[in-house]
Write an enzyme that holds these catalytic residues in place. Structure first.
Site, PDB file in Angstrom:
ATOM      1  CB  CYS A  81      47.063 113.774  77.535  1.00 30.23           C
ATOM      2  SG  CYS A  81      46.945 112.505  78.770  1.00 30.23           S
ATOM      3  CB  CYS A  84      49.482 107.997  75.078  1.00 31.05           C
ATOM      4  SG  CYS A  84      47.993 107.154  75.615  1.00 31.05           S
ATOM      5  CB  CYS A 165      40.629 108.267  78.192  1.00 34.32           C
ATOM      6  SG  CYS A 165      42.274 107.507  78.279  1.00 34.32           S
ATOM      7  CE1 TYR A 318      58.628  94.972  98.537  1.00 37.74           C
ATOM      8  CE2 TYR A 318      59.321  92.962  97.444  1.00 37.74           C
ATOM      9  CZ  TYR A 318      59.628  94.092  98.172  1.00 37.74           C
ATOM     10  OH  TYR A 318      60.934  94.346  98.521  1.00 37.74           O
ATOM     11  CD  GLU A 339      51.072  95.232 100.190  1.00 36.48           C
ATOM     12  OE1 GLU A 339      51.158  96.464 100.335  1.00 36.48           O
ATOM     13  OE2 GLU A 339      51.542  94.600  99.223  1.00 36.48           O
ATOM     14  CG  ASP A 387      54.217  92.188  91.631  1.00 35.00           C
ATOM     15  OD1 ASP A 387      54.813  93.069  90.970  1.00 35.00           O
ATOM     16  OD2 ASP A 387      52.995  91.947  91.509  1.00 35.00           O
ATOM     17  CB  CYS A 414      55.997  98.043  86.842  1.00 34.74           C
ATOM     18  SG  CYS A 414      56.388  98.887  88.391  1.00 34.74           S
TER      19      CYS A 414
END
Length: 457
Positions: A81, A84, A165, A318, A339, A387, A414
């Site tokens: 998968c 991960c 999962c 955002y 946004e 963000d 992120c």
């Protein structure tokens, strides 16, 4: 004479580090070779799969010398998968690696050398943390299977109907099994991407971590589904915690996940969850952090860095459904959210009302247009929270921050690479990076979230 390196060559390689995606990195014939599944300190045998001018990608064939930090992945699908990338790496070592990823990005991209990156804030129990799952469908003989694609392909590598999962909430795993059973029992068809026929495109399941409320989103083509309400009612009878079943109709020929039309088949159009005692309505298309426990850690760090004293005007760029804006509103004079997604803005307004908050306002549009416009009209915030999506901020946003002479900026990201790019630009515009805090929102993956405090010099 330099050796000619070709696809298919079998090589031995010493792994000297990990790449940003968690793959092992070594050097062979003066080129970097990326080997998914290999760890720092290991000597491996690998097959070159993609040879470029200055780097290559290889498939791990054998581990000749094993690293001490290697562990056995507990997931049955860990090597198949694409979800991960780091299940074979000890968790504490993952946290150290993610800190080093952020440090490297700041040095290489932002050219920032003199700021200490704090240790990554991890989880005490880093399993079953995800409050959302996005499932693919595949016709396998006479059965339809739900699961995940293998990384970089459209082949189903992890079937979840009779498995679980380990990253996903346990109740979501139970609902996945029921959804697969009911799909097969009802004789529904899977959308065929080549012929553009069939009904089922994707399945999305969400759960409120604090409330336990669940939503199931069935993404379909526009084909008729005569007994859609009966199907949804049967699912809810099996799982009364499901308070929303939504059919999302997607007519796009591309693999974009959600379409523009939602039909509520059973229950409400949203679920409710709580963060730090605040309530939030989450609709089918809403962005909401997938790790609620670490979200509270992240947002409390934002609040700490903000240093509010109940008198500031804050911009939340955002803003999504207004989670950060709502977090900050109780500590500021005013919070202005921006946004691009209209449905998210509507959710943000409802969430403010739900929590009795009256000092927020939300604007719909592109931040790179809204912020410069409001600044040109005299907006001078005391704090600006960024963000953005993974691609980071547009240059117009960063220039507007400079023009407004915003004293403090808190940046939530992120993606360390785009974060570093934007920090470098802000540095050139007169903003000093004060504090960098990585937060592990996605254990066992290569992803890392960061919150950064910057101050105008």
């Amino acid at each position: 004479m330099k050796k000619v390196v070709r696809n298919g060559d079998i090589i031995e390689l010493q792994i000297n580090g990990l790449g940003h995606g968690g793959e092992g990195v070594g050097r062979y014939e003066d080129m970097a070779v990326f080997v998914p599944g290999a760890l720092t300190g290991e000597r491996v045998k690998a097959k070159l799969m993609q040879v470029k001018k200055s780097f290559a990608r290889a498939e791990l064939l054998a581990i000749l010398t094993k690293a001490e930090q290697r562990i056995n992945p507990p997931c049955h699908f860990a090597h198949q998968c694409g979800g991960c990338q780091l299940q074979h790496l000890d968790y504490q070592e993952q946290l150290a690696h993610k800190k080093s990823v952020v440090e490297s990005a700041l040095r290489r991209i932002a050219k920032i050398q003199n700021v200490a990156v704090q240790p990554t804030l991890g989880m005490e129990h880093p399993w079953h943390y995800r409050n959302k799952i996005h499932l693919q469908l595949k016709q396998a003989g006479k059965q339809i299977k739900l699961g995940f694609f293998a990384e970089g392909s459209y082949e189903l590598a992890a079937g979840l109907g009779d498995q679980v999962c380990l990253l996903v909430d346990q109740q979501i795993n139970q609902v996945v099994a029921s959804v697969e059973q009911l799909i097969n029992k009802s004789g529904l068809t899977v959308y065929d991407w080549s012929t553009k026929t069939g009904l089922l495109r994707h399945i999305i399941i969400r759960r409120g971590f604090k409330t336990g409320e669940m939503m199931v989103v069935i993404v379909t083509s526009e084909e008729r589904w005569p007994k859609e309400s009966e199907w949804a009612e049967t699912l809810v009878q099996r799982h009364p915690e499901i308070v929303s079943v939504v059919r999302n109709i997607n007519t796009s020929p591309d693999r974009v996940i959600l379409g523009r039309e939602d039909r509520v088949l059973v229950g409400k159009s949203f679920i409710t969850d709580e963060l730090n005692g605040l309530q939030f309505h989450i609709s089918a298309a809403s962005f909401y952090q997938v790790n609620p426990q670490q979200t509270e850690v992240l947002y409390n760090k934002v609040l700490e860095m903000a240093g509010l004293e109940d008198k500031e005007t804050v911009v939340d760029a955002y803003c999504g459904i207004g989670t950060i804006a709502t977090f900050l509103a109780g500590h500021a004079k005013q919070v202005i959210g921006m946004e691009i997604v209209p449905a998210a803005v509507e959710d943000a307004r409802k969430n403010a009302e739900l929590n009795g908050i009256t000092n927020t306002e939300f604007h719909t549009g592109m931040v790179e247009k809204l912020l410069p416009h409001l600044v040109s009209e005299g907006l001078r915030p005391d704090l600006l929270v960024l963000d953005p999506p993974r691609k980071g901020c547009e240059k117009e946003v960063l220039q507007a921050i400079q023009e407004a002479r915003v004293p403090r900026v808190v940046y939530v990201s992120c993606d360390p690479a785009t974060l570093a790019r934007d920090l470098g630009i802000l540095d050139s515009l007169g903003y000093q990076t004060i504090q960098v805090q990585p937060v592990d929102m996605f254990p066992w993956t290569g992803h890392v979230e960061c919150v950064v405090l910057m101050s105008r010099t």
